[in-house]
Design a protein around this motif. Structure first.
Motif, PDB file in Angstrom:
ATOM      1  N   TYR A   1     -26.353   2.616  53.041  1.00  0.00           N
ATOM      2  CA  TYR A   1     -25.685   1.899  51.982  1.00  0.00           C
ATOM      3  C   TYR A   1     -24.504   1.140  52.259  1.00  0.00           C
ATOM      4  O   TYR A   1     -24.176  -0.045  52.090  1.00  0.00           O
ATOM      5  N   LEU A   2     -23.949   1.837  53.241  1.00  0.00           N
ATOM      6  CA  LEU A   2     -22.427   1.162  53.693  1.00  0.00           C
ATOM      7  C   LEU A   2     -22.748   0.067  54.594  1.00  0.00           C
ATOM      8  O   LEU A   2     -22.298  -1.119  54.476  1.00  0.00           O
ATOM      9  N   GLN A   3     -23.816   0.266  55.426  1.00  0.00           N
ATOM     10  CA  GLN A   3     -24.348  -1.002  56.167  1.00  0.00           C
ATOM     11  C   GLN A   3     -24.837  -2.176  55.410  1.00  0.00           C
ATOM     12  O   GLN A   3     -24.436  -3.418  55.924  1.00  0.00           O
ATOM     13  N   ARG A   4     -25.482  -1.668  54.206  1.00  0.00           N
ATOM     14  CA  ARG A   4     -25.869  -2.726  53.470  1.00  0.00           C
ATOM     15  C   ARG A   4     -24.694  -3.707  52.896  1.00  0.00           C
ATOM     16  O   ARG A   4     -24.586  -4.953  52.789  1.00  0.00           O
ATOM     17  N   GLU A   5     -23.854  -2.936  52.430  1.00  0.00           N
ATOM     18  CA  GLU A   5     -22.611  -3.377  51.718  1.00  0.00           C
ATOM     19  C   GLU A   5     -21.905  -4.292  52.738  1.00  0.00           C
ATOM     20  O   GLU A   5     -20.977  -5.100  52.180  1.00  0.00           O
ATOM     21  N   LEU A   6     -21.943  -4.003  54.102  1.00  0.00           N
ATOM     22  CA  LEU A   6     -21.239  -4.918  55.031  1.00  0.00           C
ATOM     23  C   LEU A   6     -21.682  -6.029  55.209  1.00  0.00           C
ATOM     24  O   LEU A   6     -21.261  -6.997  55.646  1.00  0.00           O
ATOM     25  N   GLY A   7     -23.348  -6.250  54.476  1.00  0.00           N
ATOM     26  CA  GLY A   7     -23.674  -7.465  54.558  1.00  0.00           C
ATOM     27  C   GLY A   7     -25.083  -7.546  55.628  1.00  0.00           C
ATOM     28  O   GLY A   7     -25.620  -8.647  55.927  1.00  0.00           O
ATOM     29  N   ASN A   8     -25.598  -6.365  55.925  1.00  0.00           N
ATOM     30  CA  ASN A   8     -26.464  -6.321  57.120  1.00  0.00           C
ATOM     31  C   ASN A   8     -27.815  -6.125  56.296  1.00  0.00           C
ATOM     32  O   ASN A   8     -27.979  -5.560  55.331  1.00  0.00           O
ATOM     33  N   ARG A   9     -28.788  -6.450  57.115  1.00  0.00           N
ATOM     34  CA  ARG A   9     -30.301  -6.205  56.758  1.00  0.00           C
ATOM     35  C   ARG A   9     -30.353  -4.718  57.253  1.00  0.00           C
ATOM     36  O   ARG A   9     -30.333  -4.603  58.571  1.00  0.00           O
ATOM     37  N   VAL A  10     -30.991  -3.708  56.361  1.00  0.00           N
ATOM     38  CA  VAL A  10     -30.980  -2.376  56.869  1.00  0.00           C
ATOM     39  C   VAL A  10     -32.302  -1.757  57.013  1.00  0.00           C
ATOM     40  O   VAL A  10     -32.993  -2.103  55.843  1.00  0.00           O
ATOM     41  N   ILE A  11     -32.913  -1.125  58.039  1.00  0.00           N
ATOM     42  CA  ILE A  11     -34.110  -0.619  57.931  1.00  0.00           C
ATOM     43  C   ILE A  11     -33.718   0.945  58.132  1.00  0.00           C
ATOM     44  O   ILE A  11     -33.015   1.153  59.033  1.00  0.00           O
ATOM     45  N   SER A  12     -34.211   1.742  57.235  1.00  0.00           N
ATOM     46  CA  SER A  12     -34.042   3.159  57.206  1.00  0.00           C
ATOM     47  C   SER A  12     -34.969   3.960  57.834  1.00  0.00           C
ATOM     48  O   SER A  12     -36.131   3.829  57.386  1.00  0.00           O
ATOM     49  N   LEU A  13     -34.496   4.838  58.583  1.00  0.00           N
ATOM     50  CA  LEU A  13     -35.633   5.828  59.292  1.00  0.00           C
ATOM     51  C   LEU A  13     -35.299   7.168  58.903  1.00  0.00           C
ATOM     52  O   LEU A  13     -33.991   7.627  58.732  1.00  0.00           O
ATOM     53  N   ASN A  14     -36.284   8.101  58.698  1.00  0.00           N
ATOM     54  CA  ASN A  14     -35.672   9.442  58.348  1.00  0.00           C
ATOM     55  C   ASN A  14     -34.624   9.798  57.262  1.00  0.00           C
ATOM     56  O   ASN A  14     -33.659  10.294  57.764  1.00  0.00           O
ATOM     57  N   SER A  15     -34.847   9.106  56.134  1.00  0.00           N
ATOM     58  CA  SER A  15     -33.778   9.091  55.131  1.00  0.00           C
ATOM     59  C   SER A  15     -34.335   9.964  53.945  1.00  0.00           C
ATOM     60  O   SER A  15     -34.053   9.507  52.762  1.00  0.00           O
TER      61      SER A  15
END
Length: 449
Positions: free
Chosen positions: A183-197
């Motif tokens: 979520y922090l990475q997304r808020e930084l403006g990044n496209r996030v792919i989550s593994l093992n979440s």
């Protein structure tokens, strides 16, 4: 180390040594030690977390201490919440990177630093005495629930800024980091792919974020043509990083890069690391105005030295980093944001990693019964000092002897019945020669102890 507290709080197999009964007593002991006030309590994703958390909370409330229950929370969030709510202490129910059958109890100070061994000894003495504070019925502590995640992200975004957007793969190992890091990475403006979440308490990989355990992350980074892969252990106090080519960046290299970036960001200053860290760090940060200080192994020792010297950055070669401008709690999640900022300012990780000098590091474990450790270390000290030609000696945690082109660390393990040897040299040949000599010396000392 005491009967209960080891190098990182209490950490044991659940329902063997670590029972709800013991957790209740720890809560009572901490409440008695504090004599009042407020404590923040959080837990990682382990299946035993809820029962142990509730037991600790019951103990605290019974002594008249107020509790803020932040529920499922990575260790960095507990550290953040202590300061956010002005609490007098914090407790995390976690066994960090240990296997799923383990859990633990770690206590934190108001400044976000873990309890020191001296403070843990005082807690242990109260625990052993059974002499707990009993609050009368009208002074029992109050319990409230809180969720500091949004505040954490808001504050992090005040300190970290990206000019561009990146594709980031986040592997939280089904640990507590999964509710915050992506979520922090997304808020930084990044496209996030989550593994093992999936914060289920059932782990699909070894929790320590190393080259072996992060093979799926490395493959995903490559397949998705991502810019970076960020991984955590069970409570997300550690970080492991995979570069844009899908290659795991060795801990020592990552430690050097981040120390260098912090010097660029905050100016010249002191970098704190532990006695098992190599020379690459010194050689990389020296031209950037960094001075390296070494201390005992463990995040509390690093945090302590950072506070004492007003250091810029602290880290261990295990992916445990402390960013004092942010908090004195080791924080793999905030570290992940800083890694992105570094890439944003300085370029791709695979290119940056080439700038860090590479030396040959070897490690060995020699069996040694716990009761023999003290005497064996005395013998090792005598022998090592006589049989190696060295220039400097550091004896704050084990014995480290060093020359301009090699170093050897002899250290008893704080968690297992073994002696550890870690060494580094500029060539493979020299490293092997030193290890052969060092192993012989340790085996000999253990036999004679």
């Amino acid at each position: 180390m005491g009967k209960y507290f080891g190098t990182s709080g209490i950490r044991e197999v659940v329902n063997e040594k670590l029972t709800p009964e013991l957790a209740l007593k720890v809560g009572k002991a901490l409440g008695t030690y504090l004599g009042g006030g407020t404590v923040v309590v959080g837990k990682d994703t382990r299946t035993s977390g809820e029962t142990l958390k509730r037991a600790v909370i019951s103990g605290l409330l019974s002594t008249g201490v107020n509790v803020i229950d932040i529920g499922l929370a990575p260790t960095p969030l507990t550290g953040f919440a202590i300061r956010l709510y002005g609490a007098d202490a914090g407790v995390t129910i976690t066994a960090s990177h240990n296997p799923p059958e383990y859990n633990g109890i770690k206590v934190w100070q108001p400044n976000g630093m873990a309890y020191t061994p001296e403070m843990e000894n005082e807690l242990e003495a109260i625990l052993e005495s059974g002499n707990f504070r009993k609050a009368p019925w009208n002074e029992i502590g109050s319990l409230r629930r809180a969720d500091p995640k949004a505040e954490y992200i808001k504050k992090a975004l005040e300190m970290v800024h990206l000019d561009n957007s990146y594709t980031v793969v986040v592997d939280s190992g089904n640990g507590a980091g999964s509710i915050l890091s992506p979520y922090l990475q997304r808020e930084l403006g990044n496209r996030v792919i989550s593994l093992n979440s999936h914060p289920t308490g059932f782990f699909v990989r070894e929790l320590e974020p190393n080259a072996k355990s992060l093979s799926a992350l490395a493959k995903t980074v490559k397949a998705m043509k991502a810019d970076v892969g960020i991984a955590h252990d069970g409570d997300a106090d550690r970080i492991g990083v995979v570069d844009d080519r899908g290659k795991f960046v060795e801990y020592e290299v990552m430690l050097s890069l981040m120390a260098g970036y912090m010097l660029r960001k905050f100016g010249k200053g002191k970098i704190v690391t532990t006695v098992d860290a190599g020379f690459a760090l010194d050689d990389y940060v020296r031209p950037l105005g960094g001075e390296v200080i070494r201390t005992r192994v463990g995040d509390v020792a690093v945090a302590d030295e950072l506070a004492r010297h007003g250091g810029i950055f602290g880290g261990e070669p295990s992916g445990t980093w402390i960013i004092p401008q942010w908090n004195l709690t080791p924080d793999g999640i905030f570290a992940g944001a800083l890694v992105l900022e570094m890439i944003d300012r300085l370029g791709p990780l695979s290119e940056l990693a080439k700038e860090v000098p590479r030396y040959v590091t070897l490690r060995a474990k020699i069996p040694c019964p716990n009761e023999k450790k003290a005497r064996a270390m005395e013998l090792i000290a005598q022998e090592a000092l006589n049989s190696f030609d060295y220039e400097r000696l550091i004896d704050i945690d084990g014995i480290r002897i060093e020359n301009s082109d090699w170093w050897i660390l002899f250290r008893p393990s704080g968690t297992e019945p073994i002696m550890r040897i870690t060494l580094e040299a500029h060539t493979e040949e020299k490293a092997k020669e030193l290890m052969e000599k060092a192993e012989k010396l340790v085996r000999n000392a253990v036999e004679r102890a």
